[in-house]
Motif scaffolding. Structure first.
Motif, PDB file in Angstrom:
ATOM      1  N   LEU A 164       0.825  -1.195   0.000  1.00 58.67           N
ATOM      2  CA  LEU A 164       0.000   0.000   0.000  1.00 58.67           C
ATOM      3  C   LEU A 164       0.860   1.246   0.000  1.00 58.67           C
ATOM      4  CD1 LEU A 164      -1.296   0.819   3.519  1.00 58.67           C
ATOM      5  CD2 LEU A 164      -0.158  -1.338   3.127  1.00 58.67           C
ATOM      6  N   ALA A 165       0.372   2.231  -0.721  1.00 60.76           N
ATOM      7  CA  ALA A 165       1.022   3.531  -0.766  1.00 60.76           C
ATOM      8  C   ALA A 165       0.267   4.481   0.144  1.00 60.76           C
ATOM      9  CB  ALA A 165       1.031   4.066  -2.197  1.00 60.76           C
ATOM     10  N   MET A 166       1.014   5.337   0.816  1.00 58.25           N
ATOM     11  CA  MET A 166       0.420   6.325   1.707  1.00 58.25           C
ATOM     12  C   MET A 166       0.598   7.713   1.120  1.00 58.25           C
ATOM     13  SD  MET A 166       1.511   4.911   5.464  1.00 58.25           S
ATOM     14  CE  MET A 166       3.176   4.483   4.968  1.00 58.25           C
ATOM     15  N   PRO A 167      -0.161   8.693   1.581  1.00 59.04           N
ATOM     16  CA  PRO A 167       0.061  10.062   1.121  1.00 59.04           C
ATOM     17  C   PRO A 167       1.510  10.473   1.361  1.00 59.04           C
ATOM     18  CG  PRO A 167      -1.967   9.928   2.389  1.00 59.04           C
ATOM     19  CD  PRO A 167      -1.291   8.607   2.535  1.00 59.04           C
ATOM     20  N   GLY A 168       2.087  11.175   0.422  1.00 56.28           N
ATOM     21  CA  GLY A 168       3.439  11.677   0.607  1.00 56.28           C
ATOM     22  C   GLY A 168       4.535  10.774   0.104  1.00 56.28           C
ATOM     23  N   GLY A 169       4.209   9.569  -0.373  1.00 58.01           N
ATOM     24  CA  GLY A 169       5.215   8.755  -1.045  1.00 58.01           C
ATOM     25  C   GLY A 169       5.734   7.543  -0.310  1.00 58.01           C
ATOM     26  N   ARG A 170       5.317   7.292   0.913  1.00 57.98           N
ATOM     27  CA  ARG A 170       5.768   6.081   1.600  1.00 57.98           C
ATOM     28  C   ARG A 170       5.010   4.868   1.040  1.00 57.98           C
ATOM     29  NH1 ARG A 170       8.411   7.344   6.594  1.00 57.98           N
ATOM     30  NH2 ARG A 170       8.177   9.544   7.160  1.00 57.98           N
ATOM     31  N   ILE A 171       5.753   3.781   0.835  1.00 57.04           N
ATOM     32  CA  ILE A 171       5.160   2.545   0.309  1.00 57.04           C
ATOM     33  C   ILE A 171       5.548   1.398   1.232  1.00 57.04           C
ATOM     34  CG2 ILE A 171       5.190   0.889  -1.603  1.00 57.04           C
ATOM     35  CD1 ILE A 171       5.705   3.258  -3.478  1.00 57.04           C
ATOM     36  N   LEU A 172       4.551   0.653   1.667  1.00 58.27           N
ATOM     37  CA  LEU A 172       4.780  -0.491   2.537  1.00 58.27           C
ATOM     38  C   LEU A 172       4.574  -1.779   1.750  1.00 58.27           C
ATOM     39  CD1 LEU A 172       2.860   0.596   5.776  1.00 58.27           C
ATOM     40  CD2 LEU A 172       5.188   1.171   5.052  1.00 58.27           C
ATOM     41  N   ILE A 173       5.510  -2.702   1.883  1.00 56.31           N
ATOM     42  CA  ILE A 173       5.410  -4.039   1.283  1.00 56.31           C
ATOM     43  C   ILE A 173       5.383  -5.035   2.432  1.00 56.31           C
ATOM     44  CG2 ILE A 173       6.402  -5.684  -0.340  1.00 56.31           C
ATOM     45  CD1 ILE A 173       5.723  -3.068  -1.654  1.00 56.31           C
ATOM     46  N   THR A 174       4.354  -5.844   2.520  1.00 59.92           N
ATOM     47  CA  THR A 174       4.270  -6.780   3.641  1.00 59.92           C
ATOM     48  C   THR A 174       5.195  -7.972   3.418  1.00 59.92           C
ATOM     49  OG1 THR A 174       2.462  -8.134   2.752  1.00 59.92           O
ATOM     50  CG2 THR A 174       1.852  -6.118   3.932  1.00 59.92           C
TER      51      THR A 174
END
Length: 362
Positions: A164-174
């Motif tokens: 999932l991508a969050m506002p501002g450019g952070r991307i989380l990969i589980t």
């Protein structure tokens, strides 16, 4: 009754009411007559006594009242339809322009806040070497994107197959998604897909869409939990589902273009989508397809991705791929619900309503 004038004698007092000024409400066997020029006065007669006085004019008065009632019902119905139309069409249509007009600094602050909250639930995986490889891969793909945001990719410990991508450019990969990816090209396709969401500002569109629906709930139904609120929520969910499919298709195509721009292979997107959709026959993947949960047309997306796929360099070397795979050390046998409880520090008796855990990718 003298023509269109009603004469009323009460003791020594006489009242003269003109028929055009009167309104009549019939309740059971009573006719309740009121005069708009004398709002405190009422004349209540049995219908059997009023009817001979007014004749057909009683019917006209009752019909007029019923017409007003139907106009009221029609107006309320139109208002309800307008609310649903605004939620399903207006809010999604406005979310795009509003998202693009959102100040960069505001979106970054919002992303920092969301990231802080999610970090409490889904901690960053501890293997620094694998995290560095992921971050560098994200930087390479993001370098081809037209975005002002600093894209930051990291792996997190979360009991779901998701990104999932969050506002501002952070991307989380589980970690579960990393575990299910069979090749570096599959993982790079997922990262490129999420970078595309950031570039197109789909994340902020979702934020403003949900914010608009929430504001409308407070305005229309006072933020309560009644049937009216549920109707608006359902309408909003339906519009979001439809919009998400459009955004996902755009992110798929743009993600492949970003890979092509860096000379990377985009052939990993289609097989990854196909397996997550269950086409590969893996029961484990069938049970852990949260990544595709909001996208029923995943096979169609996989078909489109395969048609647009191009060969290219592998996203990672064998050694880099080994480091990424080792980024998150989790017991394979641990139940996803137990993992979530552990992260929340809940006891075994803590209630878990549903063992399906879903975070919508944006």
């Amino acid at each position: 009754m003298d023509g269109d004038v009603l004469h009323i004698q009460v003791g020594d007092e006489a009242f003269i009411w003109r028929l055009p000024d009167l309104s009549v409400e019939v309740e059971a066997d009573q006719a309740r007559v009121s005069n708009r020029r004398d709002p405190d006065a009422r004349l209540v007669l049995p219908v059997g006594e009023w009817a001979p006085l007014a004749g057909d004019r009683l019917t006209e008065k009752v019909r007029s009242r019923r017409q007003r009632e139907w106009w009221l019902v029609g107006g309320l119905t139109a208002a309800a339809a307008g609310v649903v139309l605004f939620v399903t069409v207006g809010v999604p249509a406005l979310s795009g322009p509003v998202a693009r007009a959102t100040p960069i600094s505001m979106e970054e602050r919002m992303g920092d806040s969301i990231n802080g909250q999610l970090s409490q639930l889904f901690p960053t995986c501890k293997e620094a070497a694998g995290q560095r490889v992921l971050a560098q891969l994200g930087d390479r793909i993001a370098a081809e994107a037209d975005t002002p945001f600093d894209i930051r990719v990291r792996a997190v410990d979360a009991p779901m197959v998701n990104a999932l991508a969050m506002p501002g450019g952070r991307i989380l990969i589980t970690d579960d998604l990393i575990r299910q990816a069979e090749t570096p090209d599959e993982l790079s396709a997922v990262i490129a897909h999420e970078v595309s969401h950031v570039e197109k500002r789909h994340v902020m569109q979702a934020v403003w869409r949900n914010f608009g629906i929430g504001m409308l709930l407070d305005l229309v139904v006072g933020g309560g939990s009644g049937a009216g609120q549920q109707a608006v929520i359902l309408a909003g969910q339906a519009s979001e589902l439809s919009y998400s499919r459009s955004a996902e298709a755009e992110a798929d195509a743009r993600g492949q273009a970003l890979l092509h721009a860096d000379g990377l292979s985009s052939e990993g997107m289609a097989p990854f989508f196909e397996r997550l959709a269950g086409k590969g026959g893996s029961s484990e993947l069938d049970q852990a397809a949260e990544f595709m949960a909001t996208h029923p047309d995943s096979i169609r997306r996989a078909r489109a991705a395969r048609a647009a796929a191009r060969p290219g360099r592998s996203a990672l070397s064998p050694e880099e791929w080994r480091l990424v795979k080792a980024t998150c050390a989790v017991e394979e046998s641990e139940n996803p619900v137990d993992r979530l409880k552990r992260r929340l520090r809940l006891g075994d008796d803590a209630p878990v309503a549903d063992q399906r855990i879903e975070v919508r990718p944006h």
